[in-house]
Design an enzyme around this catalytic site. Structure first.
Site, mmCIF file in Angstrom:
data_model
loop_
_atom_site.group_PDB
_atom_site.id
_atom_site.type_symbol
_atom_site.label_atom_id
_atom_site.label_comp_id
_atom_site.label_asym_id
_atom_site.label_seq_id
_atom_site.Cartn_x
_atom_site.Cartn_y
_atom_site.Cartn_z
ATOM 1 N N ASP A 41 0.839 -1.266 -0.053
ATOM 2 C CA ASP A 41 0.181 0.062 0.157
ATOM 3 C C ASP A 41 0.872 1.267 0.133
ATOM 4 O O ASP A 41 1.908 1.323 0.707
ATOM 5 C CB ASP A 41 -0.890 -0.130 1.353
ATOM 6 C CG ASP A 41 -2.182 1.066 1.269
ATOM 7 O OD1 ASP A 41 -2.737 0.882 0.145
ATOM 8 O OD2 ASP A 41 -1.813 2.008 2.141
ATOM 9 N N ASN B 118 -3.189 12.578 -3.959
ATOM 10 C CA ASN B 118 -4.162 13.204 -4.855
ATOM 11 C C ASN B 118 -4.631 14.362 -4.524
ATOM 12 O O ASN B 118 -5.144 15.183 -5.319
ATOM 13 C CB ASN B 118 -5.175 12.038 -5.019
ATOM 14 C CG ASN B 118 -4.761 10.879 -5.906
ATOM 15 O OD1 ASN B 118 -4.088 11.054 -6.857
ATOM 16 N ND2 ASN B 118 -5.511 9.733 -5.562
ATOM 17 N N ASP C 24 -1.703 9.677 -10.740
ATOM 18 C CA ASP C 24 -1.397 8.584 -11.715
ATOM 19 C C ASP C 24 -0.180 8.199 -12.302
ATOM 20 O O ASP C 24 0.358 7.278 -12.295
ATOM 21 C CB ASP C 24 -2.322 8.944 -13.011
ATOM 22 C CG ASP C 24 -3.744 8.665 -12.783
ATOM 23 O OD1 ASP C 24 -4.434 8.122 -11.497
ATOM 24 O OD2 ASP C 24 -4.654 9.098 -13.477
ATOM 25 N N ASP D 95 -4.687 2.447 -4.519
ATOM 26 C CA ASP D 95 -3.197 2.402 -4.532
ATOM 27 C C ASP D 95 -2.640 1.347 -3.890
ATOM 28 O O ASP D 95 -1.542 1.258 -3.215
ATOM 29 C CB ASP D 95 -2.970 3.678 -3.522
ATOM 30 C CG ASP D 95 -3.486 3.613 -2.093
ATOM 31 O OD1 ASP D 95 -4.664 3.094 -2.105
ATOM 32 O OD2 ASP D 95 -2.824 4.128 -1.044
#
Length: 170
Positions: A47, A55, A64, A90
């Site tokens: 993770d 973000n 991205d 993620d």
């Protein structure tokens, strides 16, 4: 249309990794192979630490880019026989066939270090990224299901995150 075609082909359209459906199918096959050969199989649940902050502060386009870069590091670190998948958002998982505890933990720590040392993000606008990794193992002689193996890897990942992130737990 592109996303549905990618799903049908078994890969995540953003990262080029296996998608969840392909991963789960591959894990079932690899676990059966481990039982047949009497070998081991490890799973690393990965993770990105604090990815939501990237973000929220830098935008989804930068997020991205980071996901693609992390996926690239995972694919470079994995062996040809391993399977790298984007499990969701993620979250990534790696199947490590014929791998015992030492090999799985070595892989996980090598991956963690490579991510920690990499300069992420677009050129001139670096983003700090770390990962937490949870590792689980099944022996061919174990009656363990794919669901239990994934649950154990996820539980180890949770322990890595609660212990401070940027860690490997098993």
């Amino acid at each position: 249309m592109h996303v549905r075609l990618a799903e049908q082909l078994g890969s995540d359209s953003l990262t080029g990794c296996m998608n969840r459906r392909s991963f789960e199918s591959r894990l079932r096959i690899e676990l059966r192979q481990a039982r047949r050969r009497g070998s081991t199989i490890a799973v690393a649940a990965i993770d990105l630490d604090h990815f939501k902050v990237i973000n929220d502060t830098r935008g989804h386009a930068v997020g991205d880019v980071v996901l693609k870069q992390v996926a690239g590091i995972m694919k470079q670190t994995a062996r040809d026989t391993d399977g790298v998948a984007r499990y969701g958002g993620d979250e990534f998982v790696v199947i490590l066939p014929d791998t015992g505890w030492q090999g799985a933990l070595t892989f996980a720590d090598r991956l963690r270090r490579r991510v920690d040392e990499f300069v992420f993000g677009p050129p001139g606008a670096p983003v700090e990224v770390t990962i937490s990794v949870g590792v689980a193992l099944a022996r061919g002689s174990d009656p363990m299901s794919t669901e239990v193996l994934l649950h154990e890897a996820d539980a180890a990942l949770y322990r890595a995150k609660t212990a401070g992130r940027n860690r490997v737990f098993s």
